[in-house]
Design a protein around this motif. Structure first.
Motif, PDB file in Angstrom:
ATOM      1  N   LEU A   1       0.695  -1.111  -0.171  1.00 27.49           N
ATOM      2  CA  LEU A   1       0.082  -0.056  -0.087  1.00 27.49           C
ATOM      3  C   LEU A   1       1.001   1.265   0.145  1.00 27.49           C
ATOM      4  CD1 LEU A   1      -2.701  -0.769   2.755  1.00 27.49           C
ATOM      5  CD2 LEU A   1      -2.999  -0.992   0.231  1.00 27.49           C
ATOM      6  N   PHE A   2       0.507   2.237  -0.792  1.00 28.67           N
ATOM      7  CA  PHE A   2       1.093   3.332  -0.755  1.00 28.67           C
ATOM      8  C   PHE A   2       0.275   4.795  -0.877  1.00 28.67           C
ATOM      9  CE2 PHE A   2       3.656   0.246  -2.709  1.00 28.67           C
ATOM     10  CZ  PHE A   2       5.221   0.390  -2.459  1.00 28.67           C
ATOM     11  N   ILE A   3       0.581   5.798  -0.223  1.00 31.52           N
ATOM     12  CA  ILE A   3       0.050   6.946  -0.196  1.00 31.52           C
ATOM     13  C   ILE A   3       0.687   8.225  -1.144  1.00 31.52           C
ATOM     14  CG2 ILE A   3      -0.529   8.837   1.106  1.00 31.52           C
ATOM     15  CD1 ILE A   3      -1.147   7.061   3.397  1.00 31.52           C
ATOM     16  N   GLY A   4      -0.308   8.727  -2.043  1.00 31.87           N
ATOM     17  CA  GLY A   4       0.372   9.759  -2.738  1.00 31.87           C
ATOM     18  C   GLY A   4      -0.325  10.958  -2.276  1.00 31.87           C
ATOM     19  N   LEU A   5       0.528  12.067  -2.037  1.00 34.34           N
ATOM     20  CA  LEU A   5       0.207  13.415  -1.782  1.00 34.34           C
ATOM     21  C   LEU A   5       0.600  14.542  -2.610  1.00 34.34           C
ATOM     22  CD1 LEU A   5       1.490  13.077   1.998  1.00 34.34           C
ATOM     23  CD2 LEU A   5      -1.035  12.899   1.204  1.00 34.34           C
ATOM     24  N   ILE A   6      -0.238  15.534  -2.886  1.00 37.02           N
ATOM     25  CA  ILE A   6       0.200  16.468  -3.746  1.00 37.02           C
ATOM     26  C   ILE A   6      -0.889  17.746  -3.518  1.00 37.02           C
ATOM     27  CG2 ILE A   6      -1.501  15.698  -5.827  1.00 37.02           C
ATOM     28  CD1 ILE A   6       0.682  17.024  -7.768  1.00 37.02           C
ATOM     29  N   SER A   7      -0.344  18.990  -3.673  1.00 44.78           N
ATOM     30  CA  SER A   7      -1.163  20.050  -3.691  1.00 44.78           C
ATOM     31  C   SER A   7      -0.841  20.949  -4.909  1.00 44.78           C
ATOM     32  CB  SER A   7      -0.826  21.016  -2.567  1.00 44.78           C
ATOM     33  OG  SER A   7      -1.711  22.249  -2.535  1.00 44.78           O
ATOM     34  N   GLY A   8      -1.697  21.261  -5.698  1.00 42.32           N
ATOM     35  CA  GLY A   8      -1.448  22.133  -7.193  1.00 42.32           C
ATOM     36  C   GLY A   8      -1.258  23.698  -6.953  1.00 42.32           C
TER      37      GLY A   8
ATOM     38  N   ASP B   1      -4.498  16.919  -1.708  1.00 38.02           N
ATOM     39  CA  ASP B   1      -4.915  15.878  -2.448  1.00 38.02           C
ATOM     40  C   ASP B   1      -4.441  14.403  -1.987  1.00 38.02           C
ATOM     41  OD1 ASP B   1      -7.004  17.278  -3.818  1.00 38.02           O
ATOM     42  OD2 ASP B   1      -6.009  17.051  -5.608  1.00 38.02           O
ATOM     43  N   ALA B   2      -4.933  13.374  -1.316  1.00 34.99           N
ATOM     44  CA  ALA B   2      -4.395  12.220  -0.940  1.00 34.99           C
ATOM     45  C   ALA B   2      -4.885  10.872  -1.551  1.00 34.99           C
ATOM     46  CB  ALA B   2      -4.242  12.064   0.778  1.00 34.99           C
ATOM     47  N   ALA B   3      -4.234  10.128  -1.877  1.00 37.49           N
ATOM     48  CA  ALA B   3      -4.661   8.895  -2.575  1.00 37.49           C
ATOM     49  C   ALA B   3      -3.898   7.578  -2.059  1.00 37.49           C
ATOM     50  CB  ALA B   3      -4.439   8.819  -4.127  1.00 37.49           C
ATOM     51  N   LEU B   4      -4.691   6.656  -1.656  1.00 43.56           N
ATOM     52  CA  LEU B   4      -4.284   5.626  -1.280  1.00 43.56           C
ATOM     53  C   LEU B   4      -4.394   4.375  -2.189  1.00 43.56           C
ATOM     54  CD1 LEU B   4      -3.174   3.651   1.173  1.00 43.56           C
ATOM     55  CD2 LEU B   4      -5.340   2.890   1.702  1.00 43.56           C
ATOM     56  N   VAL B   5      -2.996   3.849  -2.650  1.00 41.69           N
ATOM     57  CA  VAL B   5      -3.063   2.949  -3.896  1.00 41.69           C
ATOM     58  C   VAL B   5      -2.592   1.442  -3.734  1.00 41.69           C
ATOM     59  CG1 VAL B   5      -2.259   2.607  -6.089  1.00 41.69           C
ATOM     60  CG2 VAL B   5      -2.520   4.919  -5.378  1.00 41.69           C
ATOM     61  N   ASP B   6      -3.426   0.477  -3.764  1.00 43.18           N
ATOM     62  CA  ASP B   6      -3.013  -0.836  -3.780  1.00 43.18           C
ATOM     63  C   ASP B   6      -2.574  -1.296  -4.946  1.00 43.18           C
ATOM     64  OD1 ASP B   6      -3.200  -3.438  -3.192  1.00 43.18           O
ATOM     65  OD2 ASP B   6      -4.948  -3.679  -2.356  1.00 43.18           O
ATOM     66  N   CYS B   7      -1.202  -1.677  -4.472  1.00 42.73           N
ATOM     67  CA  CYS B   7      -0.454  -2.501  -5.763  1.00 42.73           C
ATOM     68  C   CYS B   7      -0.226  -3.943  -5.686  1.00 42.73           C
ATOM     69  CB  CYS B   7       0.861  -1.865  -5.609  1.00 42.73           C
ATOM     70  SG  CYS B   7       0.836   0.085  -6.123  1.00 42.73           S
TER      71      CYS B   7
END
Length: 380
Positions: A4-11, A18-24
């Motif tokens: 599991l990985f979390i991605g974070l970004i502000s534009g 914005d935060a997304a949890l990605v299941d690989c």
């Protein structure tokens, strides 16, 4: 354990994280959960002021913003992790893009600034954090941007089919995903940055919802022609840009003092649509086209993009399996995964770097933190 990985970004809208949890764990990455973290109005205003200072933001203020943004990023990651019902030690890593304050790929030397210290994010969240994704590419002669084409290929590429993805954030960028796995792409010009800035200046609104204000105006053909004559639009790739170029000072130089504000907004919306369409015609005419980023929710912008790209029949990336609001955050989760596996995260054909390489530095939390990683991630 599932990877599991979390991605974070502000534009460039600078309204939050914005935060997304990605299941690989499967054959293709899966978006498992999402969360939106909000900046306070005071922090958002300070960030906009710093970004608009033409690089003259005081060092003390930049350092304070770096710490405050990192805290907001860590808080958002923890809210996402808790809401998803998993423990911090189940997250392999956070991929944190940070908040861009300055991007100068054509300066000497080329440089870029993303604040939101990944070391602080790791310490506050208790999770391994990968950050500072752009610097290594720029050190090798690259633009450091756009990074999206690589993760667009991971998310949306299909063997034997050429596809195109346009991310319409503050700046718009195009990714061309060849059926043989090749990737090209570049920034096409302003996405929402001018539209949002003009709406904020004239109406005190953060953005023009669904382009309704733009719809009420008339496109000024002469103004549109002057705006499109900027050298950036005809420059060859690789190329990237930001609000350092496309800002209200740039707009004012084109001559808007005698124009109705709603006509300027209509013209800016067509500028975004026309510049994207021009890039699509040159780079991937006729390819299936999907749109992500905030611009995908602007119904009038999507109408104008469709009118300018009738052969591509644009859809949003939701039709390809990922909601357009979360593509970029998911992408930085995947870039963190690539970094831990020592896999390249850039594409030299996109950025102009001399070679591909893993991107980002890896920051570990305190070994005494409840979420500290075990030995398998101890040597990134």
């Amino acid at each position: 354990m599932r990877p599991l990985f979390i991605g974070l970004i502000s534009g460039t809208s600078m309204d939050g994280v914005d935060a997304a949890l990605v299941d690989c764990s499967g054959p293709e990455p899966r978006l498992a959960a999402t969360h939106k973290g909000e900046y306070s109005e005071e922090l958002a205003a300070r960030l906009r002021a710093a970004a608009q200072s033409k690089g003259e933001c005081e060092l003390a203020e930049a350092a304070a913003l770096d710490a405050e943004v990192a805290a907001a990023f860590a808080e958002t990651a923890l809210a996402l992790q808790g809401g998803a019902g998993c423990d911090a030690d189940q997250i392999e890593a956070i991929g944190s893009h940070g908040q861009t304050l300055w991007h100068a790929p054509d300066a000497h030397p080329p440089h870029t600034v993303q604040i939101g210290s990944p070391a602080r994010v790791a310490a506050l969240s208790g999770m391994v954090t990968v950050g500072d994704f752009r610097a290594a590419d720029m050190a090798l002669g690259g633009q450091g941007a756009p990074l999206a084409p690589v993760f667009h290929q991971w998310l949306f590429g299909r063997s034997g089919e050429t596809r195109a993805v346009v991310n319409i954030g503050g700046i718009a960028n195009l990714s061309v995903l060849a059926g043989d796995g090749g990737v090209t792409g570049y920034d096409t010009g302003p996405g929402n940055t001018l539209l949002d800035s003009w709406a904020r200046t004239c109406r005190g609104e953060a953005y023009d919802e669904n382009g309704q204000w733009a719809r009420s105006g008339q496109v000024n053909a002469g103004l549109l022609e002057r705006l499109l004559s900027d050298d950036f639009f005809s420059a060859p790739a690789p190329k990237s840009t930001g609000p350092e170029l496309f800002n209200l000072h740039w707009l004012e130089r084109a001559g808007i003092s005698d124009k109705a504000p709603e006509d300027v907004q209509a013209t800016l919306l067509d500028l975004t649509a026309a510049s994207i369409a021009g890039a699509v015609r040159v780079s991937c005419a006729g390819a299936a086209l999907a749109v992500c980023g905030g611009g995908a929710s602007n119904s009038f912008l999507m109408e104008r993009l469709t009118a300018n790209c009738p052969e591509s029949s644009p859809v949003t990336t939701e039709a390809w399996g990922v909601h357009p609001d979360w593509v970029e955050a998911a992408g930085f989760a995947l870039l963190a995964r690539a970094r831990l596996r020592r896999e390249p995260g850039n594409e030299p054909a996109v950025t102009g770097a001399s070679r591909a390489l893993p991107l980002g530095g890896v920051f570990l939390p305190s070994p005494n933190h409840p979420g500290a990683p075990d030995a398998r991630i101890g040597r990134p």
